[in-house]
Enzyme design. Structure first.
Site, PDB file in Angstrom:
ATOM      1  CE1 TYR A  88      36.438  46.505  34.616  1.00 27.13           C
ATOM      2  CE2 TYR A  88      35.325  46.737  32.500  1.00 27.13           C
ATOM      3  CZ  TYR A  88      36.012  45.956  33.414  1.00 27.13           C
ATOM      4  OH  TYR A  88      36.292  44.638  33.114  1.00 27.13           O
TER       5      TYR A  88
HETATM    6  N1  LIG Z   1      33.782  38.873  33.802  1.00 27.51           N
HETATM    7  C1  LIG Z   1      33.676  39.794  32.849  1.00 27.51           C
HETATM    8  O1  LIG Z   1      32.604  40.062  32.328  1.00 27.51           O
HETATM    9  C2  LIG Z   1      34.895  40.501  32.353  1.00 27.51           C
HETATM   10  C3  LIG Z   1      34.864  41.101  31.076  1.00 27.51           C
HETATM   11  C4  LIG Z   1      35.989  41.779  30.618  1.00 27.51           C
HETATM   12  C5  LIG Z   1      37.109  41.868  31.417  1.00 27.51           C
HETATM   13  N2  LIG Z   1      37.106  41.287  32.659  1.00 27.51           N
HETATM   14  C6  LIG Z   1      38.299  41.427  33.485  1.00 27.51           C
HETATM   15  O2  LIG Z   1      38.795  40.140  33.800  1.00 27.51           O
HETATM   16  C7  LIG Z   1      39.441  40.179  35.056  1.00 27.51           C
HETATM   17  C8  LIG Z   1      38.890  39.074  35.956  1.00 27.51           C
HETATM   18  O3  LIG Z   1      37.507  39.274  36.076  1.00 27.51           O
HETATM   19  P1  LIG Z   1      36.539  38.249  36.800  1.00 27.51           P
HETATM   20  O4  LIG Z   1      35.248  38.354  36.090  1.00 27.51           O
HETATM   21  O5  LIG Z   1      37.175  36.926  36.972  1.00 27.51           O
HETATM   22  O6  LIG Z   1      36.391  39.011  38.222  1.00 27.51           O
HETATM   23  P2  LIG Z   1      36.074  38.450  39.684  1.00 27.51           P
HETATM   24  O7  LIG Z   1      35.454  39.569  40.437  1.00 27.51           O
HETATM   25  O8  LIG Z   1      35.320  37.163  39.586  1.00 27.51           O
HETATM   26  O9  LIG Z   1      37.543  38.161  40.254  1.00 27.51           O
HETATM   27  C9  LIG Z   1      38.465  39.216  40.449  1.00 27.51           C
HETATM   28  C10 LIG Z   1      39.419  38.844  41.568  1.00 27.51           C
HETATM   29  O10 LIG Z   1      40.319  39.943  41.757  1.00 27.51           O
HETATM   30  C11 LIG Z   1      40.517  40.119  43.156  1.00 27.51           C
HETATM   31  N3  LIG Z   1      40.905  41.498  43.456  1.00 27.51           N
HETATM   32  C12 LIG Z   1      40.171  42.614  43.238  1.00 27.51           C
HETATM   33  N4  LIG Z   1      40.816  43.692  43.694  1.00 27.51           N
HETATM   34  C13 LIG Z   1      42.002  43.259  44.188  1.00 27.51           C
HETATM   35  C14 LIG Z   1      43.094  43.908  44.808  1.00 27.51           C
HETATM   36  N5  LIG Z   1      43.113  45.242  45.014  1.00 27.51           N
HETATM   37  N6  LIG Z   1      44.161  43.178  45.219  1.00 27.51           N
HETATM   38  C15 LIG Z   1      44.124  41.837  45.037  1.00 27.51           C
HETATM   39  N7  LIG Z   1      43.115  41.157  44.461  1.00 27.51           N
HETATM   40  C16 LIG Z   1      42.059  41.864  44.048  1.00 27.51           C
HETATM   41  C17 LIG Z   1      39.166  39.772  43.772  1.00 27.51           C
HETATM   42  O11 LIG Z   1      39.281  39.448  45.161  1.00 27.51           O
HETATM   43  C18 LIG Z   1      38.710  38.607  42.909  1.00 27.51           C
HETATM   44  O12 LIG Z   1      39.090  37.357  43.459  1.00 27.51           O
HETATM   45  C19 LIG Z   1      39.208  41.594  35.615  1.00 27.51           C
HETATM   46  O13 LIG Z   1      40.345  42.399  35.362  1.00 27.51           O
HETATM   47  C20 LIG Z   1      38.028  42.084  34.811  1.00 27.51           C
HETATM   48  O14 LIG Z   1      37.999  43.490  34.714  1.00 27.51           O
HETATM   49  C21 LIG Z   1      36.031  40.599  33.130  1.00 27.51           C
END
Ligand SMILES: NC(=O)c1ccc[n+]([C@@H]2O[C@H](COP(=O)([O-])OP(=O)(O)OC[C@H]3O[C@@H](n4cnc5c(N)ncnc54)[C@H](O)[C@@H]3O)[C@@H](O)[C@H]2O)c1
Length: 250
Positions: A157
């Site tokens: 990641y």
């Molecule tokens: N929540 C955190 O703590 C956090 C921290 C830092 C960065 N991020 C980043 O922020 C972004 C959003 O995170 P989140 O917490 O809202 O995640 P989440 O899991 O709540 O939502 C992610 C969405 O991406 C979709 N997805 C995943 N793989 C996919 C694919 N191959 N094709 C199409 N859709 C796909 C999923 O179905 C989901 O709806 C991500 O890139 C994550 O790495 C999140």
């Protein structure tokens, strides 16, 4: 809540069915934009569209973001529906679980890189040419503090997000004179369903590193994404914005 002016703009938000992507859709709609949510989860997409309750300004598309043909078709369908794409938010991502590097399955490693890094490459390929033709674009990539610091037990990641920061820097320079600005953000842990993919001790490790002593909320991240997606962001590109409750020191 400030109203960021996105009147008449059309945004693609990957991973828009839930979490940070969904919060971004809410905020963009409140700011006057139309949004196309691209996600692999068809059921949650449907629920999101119903909940957003703006049928004229919300499109959904079931897309596997690692499939370039599916991504190209989604871009075409979005342009046919709304006439253009002004904003691309590369938000979809997965964690791949936790473990020391030598114990992580190579197939999982590849999948994390594919979704978190190749996915944004494919959306850029599909959308930037039309932004160039229109002479306008804003791209926001959602990386992570893990990409700056490297979280232990999340090397796949962390590496994928470091790669996304590098992609942002290169692409931003390539487009710097084209009125297409490319930036990324590096959130610390935010309160979304992505946490279900991680071990509780890993979540506690990440929370303990945040000086504010709490997790972020998706709406806080959405606010930063919306500003970076707006015309007010006019002299910043190829850059990385922190949203980590004080965790990041550079
Ligand atoms: N929540 C955190 O703590 C956090 C921290 C830092 C960065 N991020 C980043 O922020 C972004 C959003 O995170 P989140 O917490 O809202 O995640 P989440 O899991 O709540 O939502 C992610 C969405 O991406 C979709 N997805 C995943 N793989 C996919 C694919 N191959 N094709 C199409 N859709 C796909 C999923 O179905 C989901 O709806 C991500 O890139 C994550 O790495 C999140």
């Amino acid at each position: 809540m400030n109203r960021i002016d996105l009147e008449g703009r059309v945004a693609v938000i990957t991973g828009g069915a839930r979490g940070i992507g969904y919060a971004t859709a809410e905020r963009m709609l409140a700011s006057g934009a139309a949004v196309s949510l691209w996600d692999i989860d068809a059921e949650r997409l449907q629920q999101a569209q119903t909940a957003l309750a703006q049928p004229q300004r919300v499109a959904i598309r079931t897309v596997e973001l690692t499939d370039e043909h599916a991504v190209d078709a989604a871009a075409q369908a979005t342009r046919e529906r709304f006439g253009k794409i002004d904003i691309l938010v590369n938000n979809a991502g997965i964690t791949g679980g936790n473990g020391p590097t030598w114990e992580l399955d190579p197939a999982v490693w590849r999948r994390v890189l594919d979704v978190n890094l190749m996915g944004p490459v494919l959306t850029v390929r599909a959308i930037v040419p039309s932004m160039l033709a229109n002479g306008y674009g804003r791209i926001v990539n959602i990386a992570s503090v893990a990409g700056k610091e490297g979280n232990p037990n999340a090397s796949h990641y962390s590496a994928s997000k470091a790669g996304l920061i590098g992609l942002t820097k290169s692409l931003g320079k390539e487009l710097a004179t084209k009125n297409i600005l490319v930036n990324c953000i590096t959130p610390a842990t935010a309160n979304t369903e992505i946490l279900t993919q991680m071990k509780p001790e890993h979540i506690e490790y990440m929370r303990s590193r945040i000086p504010m002593g709490r997790l972020g909320e998706p709406q806080e991240t959405a606010a930063m994404i919306c500003w970076l997606s707006s015309e007010d962001c006019s002299f910043t590109t190829a850059s990385t914005f922190d949203i980590s409750g004080g965790r990041t020191t550079y």
